[in-house]
Design a protein around this motif. Structure first.
Motif, mmCIF file in Angstrom:
data_model
loop_
_atom_site.group_PDB
_atom_site.id
_atom_site.type_symbol
_atom_site.label_atom_id
_atom_site.label_comp_id
_atom_site.label_asym_id
_atom_site.label_seq_id
_atom_site.Cartn_x
_atom_site.Cartn_y
_atom_site.Cartn_z
ATOM 1 N N ARG A 281 0.821 -1.209 0.000
ATOM 2 C CA ARG A 281 0.000 0.000 0.000
ATOM 3 C C ARG A 281 0.853 1.257 0.000
ATOM 4 N N GLY A 282 0.362 2.278 -0.708
ATOM 5 C CA GLY A 282 1.049 3.556 -0.714
ATOM 6 C C GLY A 282 1.144 4.154 -2.101
ATOM 7 N N GLY A 283 1.919 5.234 -2.210
ATOM 8 C CA GLY A 283 2.079 5.949 -3.463
ATOM 9 C C GLY A 283 3.281 5.453 -4.239
ATOM 10 N N TRP A 284 3.058 5.102 -5.510
ATOM 11 C CA TRP A 284 4.121 4.604 -6.382
ATOM 12 C C TRP A 284 4.078 5.337 -7.726
ATOM 13 N N PRO A 285 4.142 6.652 -7.749
ATOM 14 C CA PRO A 285 4.057 7.377 -9.020
ATOM 15 C C PRO A 285 5.247 7.038 -9.913
ATOM 16 N N PHE B 218 4.011 9.028 -18.899
ATOM 17 C CA PHE B 218 3.679 10.023 -19.905
ATOM 18 C C PHE B 218 4.221 11.352 -19.397
ATOM 19 N N MET B 219 3.973 12.437 -20.119
ATOM 20 C CA MET B 219 4.549 13.715 -19.733
ATOM 21 C C MET B 219 3.832 14.373 -18.555
ATOM 22 N N TYR B 220 2.717 13.797 -18.114
ATOM 23 C CA TYR B 220 1.997 14.330 -16.960
ATOM 24 C C TYR B 220 1.078 13.249 -16.408
ATOM 25 N N ASN B 221 0.485 13.514 -15.241
ATOM 26 C CA ASN B 221 -0.487 12.609 -14.607
ATOM 27 C C ASN B 221 0.046 11.175 -14.462
ATOM 28 N N ASN B 222 1.202 11.053 -13.805
ATOM 29 C CA ASN B 222 1.843 9.753 -13.634
ATOM 30 C C ASN B 222 1.601 9.134 -12.260
ATOM 31 N N GLY B 223 0.608 9.619 -11.551
ATOM 32 C CA GLY B 223 0.348 9.086 -10.224
ATOM 33 C C GLY B 223 -0.147 7.649 -10.240
ATOM 34 N N MET B 224 0.359 6.856 -9.300
ATOM 35 C CA MET B 224 -0.102 5.488 -9.051
ATOM 36 C C MET B 224 -0.218 5.322 -7.541
ATOM 37 N N ARG B 225 -1.286 4.726 -7.082
ATOM 38 C CA ARG B 225 -1.439 4.484 -5.646
ATOM 39 C C ARG B 225 -2.100 3.132 -5.435
ATOM 40 N N TRP C 222 9.790 0.998 -9.996
ATOM 41 C CA TRP C 222 8.972 1.967 -9.280
ATOM 42 C C TRP C 222 9.668 2.408 -7.997
ATOM 43 N N GLN C 223 9.385 3.649 -7.591
ATOM 44 C CA GLN C 223 9.897 4.187 -6.327
ATOM 45 C C GLN C 223 8.732 4.727 -5.506
ATOM 46 N N ARG C 224 8.761 4.461 -4.223
ATOM 47 C CA ARG C 224 7.709 4.969 -3.350
ATOM 48 C C ARG C 224 7.808 6.490 -3.209
ATOM 49 N N ASP C 225 6.659 7.147 -3.245
ATOM 50 C CA ASP C 225 6.558 8.577 -2.944
ATOM 51 C C ASP C 225 5.159 8.812 -2.390
ATOM 52 N N ASP C 226 5.018 8.636 -1.099
ATOM 53 C CA ASP C 226 3.704 8.774 -0.470
ATOM 54 C C ASP C 226 3.231 10.224 -0.414
ATOM 55 N N ASP C 227 4.116 11.171 -0.710
ATOM 56 C CA ASP C 227 3.735 12.584 -0.691
ATOM 57 C C ASP C 227 3.233 13.078 -2.044
ATOM 58 N N TYR C 228 3.306 12.247 -3.059
ATOM 59 C CA TYR C 228 2.839 12.651 -4.380
ATOM 60 C C TYR C 228 1.334 12.921 -4.328
ATOM 61 N N GLY C 229 0.935 14.077 -4.820
ATOM 62 C CA GLY C 229 -0.484 14.441 -4.821
ATOM 63 C C GLY C 229 -1.136 14.117 -6.152
ATOM 64 N N ILE C 230 -2.160 13.283 -6.136
ATOM 65 C CA ILE C 230 -2.892 12.955 -7.357
ATOM 66 C C ILE C 230 -3.921 14.043 -7.618
ATOM 67 N N PHE C 231 -3.830 14.636 -8.791
ATOM 68 C CA PHE C 231 -4.720 15.736 -9.165
ATOM 69 C C PHE C 231 -5.881 15.230 -10.015
ATOM 70 N N GLU C 232 -6.902 16.050 -10.090
ATOM 71 C CA GLU C 232 -8.024 15.743 -10.974
ATOM 72 C C GLU C 232 -7.533 15.639 -12.414
ATOM 73 N N TYR C 233 -7.971 14.622 -13.116
ATOM 74 C CA TYR C 233 -7.722 14.527 -14.552
ATOM 75 C C TYR C 233 -8.920 15.183 -15.235
ATOM 76 N N ALA C 234 -8.764 16.448 -15.576
ATOM 77 C CA ALA C 234 -9.906 17.260 -16.002
ATOM 78 C C ALA C 234 -10.253 17.003 -17.466
ATOM 79 N N CYS C 235 -10.673 15.799 -17.729
ATOM 80 C CA CYS C 235 -11.072 15.405 -19.076
ATOM 81 C C CYS C 235 -12.118 14.315 -18.929
ATOM 82 N N HIS C 236 -13.189 14.378 -19.710
ATOM 83 C CA HIS C 236 -14.243 13.379 -19.591
ATOM 84 C C HIS C 236 -14.895 13.179 -20.953
ATOM 85 N N GLU C 237 -15.481 12.008 -21.127
ATOM 86 C CA GLU C 237 -16.132 11.712 -22.388
ATOM 87 C C GLU C 237 -17.274 12.703 -22.630
#
Length: 344
Positions: free
Chosen positions: A50-54, A178-185, A304-319
């Motif tokens: 468990r945790g952040g793995w961006p 990718f060039m942005y939005n690389n968060g994994m948790r 992968w490297q742990r980074d529990d401080d990584y903040g996942i932002f809204e992906y402001a795109c929708h169908e």
């Protein structure tokens, strides 16, 4: 969106890579995932991942496919690594230049991390390149429509891929940087391993309780996954039931095929291994099999490297947002202007 830990990570990875250069002799092999580490256990007795793995630290100059001149080498030479590090430093400087000039452009939009020594994310076949398509794979790829394709005309949603339409990036694409939005948790509960992905605000739900798979007739964008703990530090995941179609996915990472038209069939199978090799390290590997599309399976590996401080932002795109309509209107207007008329 830029990680405040980027500079520190850059320094650590650069030093680690430099030490590896001095000791590495066989550039054609990567160290195997060690089984020495024993992670802590969840209250219900499973390895605790468990945790952040961006994977933002992997976004840089490492390509999906290996350049032909690197042959079967998994790692760069010391000179090649130095050249890549210099190129990455130049890309990273764009951010500072924009701050200095009071502007905001690609330097703020496209994040870049430290250089590493990998010649490609693909580890098999030995040349580090995607296998050749089958005849059907070539047909499906040619039928795909995407904003990545040059000269594409747009008249309906069918002229866009699923990523264009903000539905999904699909698999295996979603597991690459990718060039942005690389968060994994990672979240875990008894019988469930869930992987939240920042890109396209999706969550993969992987059942580990031994339940049977769903009927083969049911296809899903991310397939249907089943996991099993095969060692004290490794989760093996098998995913089937992918939704087929010529607009199912594109890989969309550095070094992907030009135009990113990589189809998926209903016969595709993805086998993944999440090896926890240290408290802050996971070696992630997978093999992709799709006999309808590719002439042979292919595999990839990312660290992968742990980074529990990584903040996942809204992906402001929708169908159904305005972008599909805008592409269609602009495409029609361009064609009408070229024909000397007006768009409808």
């Amino acid at each position: 969106m830029r990680s405040p830990l980027l500079s520190a990570a850059t320094l650590v990875l650069a030093l680690a890579s430099g030490n590896a250069v001095a000791q590495e002799e066989d550039l054609t092999r990567l160290p195997p995932a060690s089984d020495d580490y024993r992670p802590s256990q969840t209250p219900w007795g499973e390895p605790d991942l468990r945790g952040g793995w961006p994977i933002d630290h992997l976004n840089g100059r490492t390509p999906l496919q290996r350049a032909p001149e690197h042959g079967n080498r998994q790692l760069l030479t010391q000179e090649e690594y130095a050249a890549r590090a210099e190129a990455v430093e130049a890309l990273e400087q764009r951010y500072q230049n924009e701050d200095t000039n009071g502007t905001m452009g690609i330097g703020h939009w496209a994040e870049v991390a430290a250089a590493n020594r990998r010649t490609s994310w693909i580890t098999a076949p030995a040349d580090g390149r995607l296998p050749a398509y089958t005849a059907e794979g070539e047909r499906l790829s040619a039928a795909m429509r995407s904003t990545w394709a040059r000269g594409q005309q747009f008249d309906s949603p069918a002229d866009f891929d699923s990523w264009d339409r903000c539905i999904t990036r699909g698999l295996p694409a979603s597991m690459f940087p990718f060039m942005y939005n690389n968060g994994m948790r990672v979240f875990q509960a008894p019988g469930v391993f869930a992987l939240q992905m920042e890109m396209v605000h999706e969550t993969r739900v992987i059942y580990t309780d031994g339940r049977p798979g769903i009927p083969a007739q049911i296809g899903q964008w991310l397939g249907e996954s089943r996991g099993e703990w095969v060692d004290h530090n490794t989760l093996k995941v098998t995913t089937t039931n992918f939704l087929p179609g010529p607009s199912a996915t594109n890989i969309g990472t550095t070094g992907s095929p030009p135009e990113n038209k990589t189809p998926v069939s209903a016969s595709a199978r993805m086998t993944e291994w999440f090896h926890m090799v240290g408290p802050d390290q996971i070696i992630y590997e997978f093999t992709w099999e799709d006999p309808v599309v590719f002439q042979q399976p292919w595999s990839a590996r990312l660290e992968w490297q742990r980074d529990d401080d990584y903040g996942i932002f809204e992906y402001a795109c929708h169908e159904g947002n305005v972008q599909i309509r805008n592409y269609i209107n602009a495409s029609r207007a361009e064609r009408a202007a070229a024909a000397g008329g007006t768009s409808q």
